[in-house]
Design an enzyme around this catalytic site. Sequence first.
Site, mmCIF file in Angstrom:
data_model
loop_
_atom_site.group_PDB
_atom_site.id
_atom_site.type_symbol
_atom_site.label_atom_id
_atom_site.label_comp_id
_atom_site.label_asym_id
_atom_site.label_seq_id
_atom_site.Cartn_x
_atom_site.Cartn_y
_atom_site.Cartn_z
ATOM 1 C CB THR A 222 -0.863 0.164 1.282
ATOM 2 O OG1 THR A 222 -1.873 -1.171 1.285
ATOM 3 C CG2 THR A 222 -1.794 1.336 1.240
ATOM 4 C CG ASP A 289 -11.849 -4.471 12.139
ATOM 5 O OD1 ASP A 289 -12.213 -4.647 13.417
ATOM 6 O OD2 ASP A 289 -10.508 -4.528 12.159
#
Length: 409
Positions: A222, A289
């Site tokens: 990422t 989450d």
Amino acid sequence: MKLKQRVVLLAILLVIFIFTKVFLIDNLDTSAAHREDQRAFQRMLAGLRVALEPRLEHTLQSPWEIAAQWVVPREVYPEDTPELGAVMHAMSTKKIIKADVGYKGTQLKALLILEGGQKVVFKPKRYARDYIVEGEPYAGYDRHNAEVAAFHLDRILGFRRAPLVVGRFVNLRTEIKPVATEQLLGTFMTVGNNTCFYGKCYYCRETEPACADGDIMEGSVTLWLPDVWPLQKHRHPWGRTYREGKLARWEYDESYCDAVKKTSPYDSGPRLLDIIDTAIFDYLIGNADRHHYESFQDDEGASMLILLDNAKSFGNPALDERSILAPLYQCCIIRVSTWNRLNYLKNGVLKSALKTAMSHDPISPVLSTPHLDALDQRLLSILATVKQCTDQFGPDVVLVEDRMTLSHL
């Protein structure tokens, strides 16, 4: 005809003219907005395939400089990104010059520095593609392939709020260990013929390492957001308690959204609509989450909700956790542009688009077929939820215009 009658008639005609003009303008504006949404959708479909190739034309800038310049308060990357393939190619191939334990958090990750000084977050493979994560919707390890799939879904939905993610294979023995810090190197071990590491995090355990296939580890990287854009962390108003037997207020109070609307930054600006976009995004990927979220610092609620950390997704294709949609069905508002995009993605278009978008990734196939099928099914549930809202409150209340002019200057 008497003067008084003429005046009254002219007044009536004037009122009719004004109302007709306003009505026509409103409809023209609405039609123009819808046409622009359709054009944006077609542009997205045309640019779905991202061939990872190193060439950068018409510029002397590095891929890292280009990606850094893309970031603005309401987008991580622009709609038109001809250099996207080159940036992602660099992310998946550039030499690793330093490796360290990941930033603080609950899950295993490593922080890598690539040639040219670019930071990326590496999340290792923990599960096979067809593995079903049982239990609570937020159970299990992070899924590296979920990060890849979530990024491409962000592109398809037109949000452009998720940092760039691409799959990568790394050789732990030759690429990581020689440049690893002592802190990371101390967590390496050999299990059978496989090189493994367990890193440092809240749930990291020596007894639960991530293991490569021999020395080759599959994972996702990422792209780190530019340091000139510091992040601010916020508690998600629809976050869970994570304590058995203890419910959050939103789980029992149907009027909870009314209370949220009275608190900053949800009482004005785009943040509440961002929360609802994010609920739709999270429901599609099965992410229950998101207890916190990030925005850019000192933004006074004006910047986007950044779609970071999407790895607790795509765990169980058979589980549709409706509570993820609570911001949508409790507030009963949605951006018109989001609503239009969701409708364009009906009838199997979403599944096909995501499959196409991920086809050039180095770790393709990114998702198993059941997960792709689940996306289309969940989309129908979202559309049905919005219809319930419009049936109850009317489309004028539920469908909210929020079109902000964006600049990449």
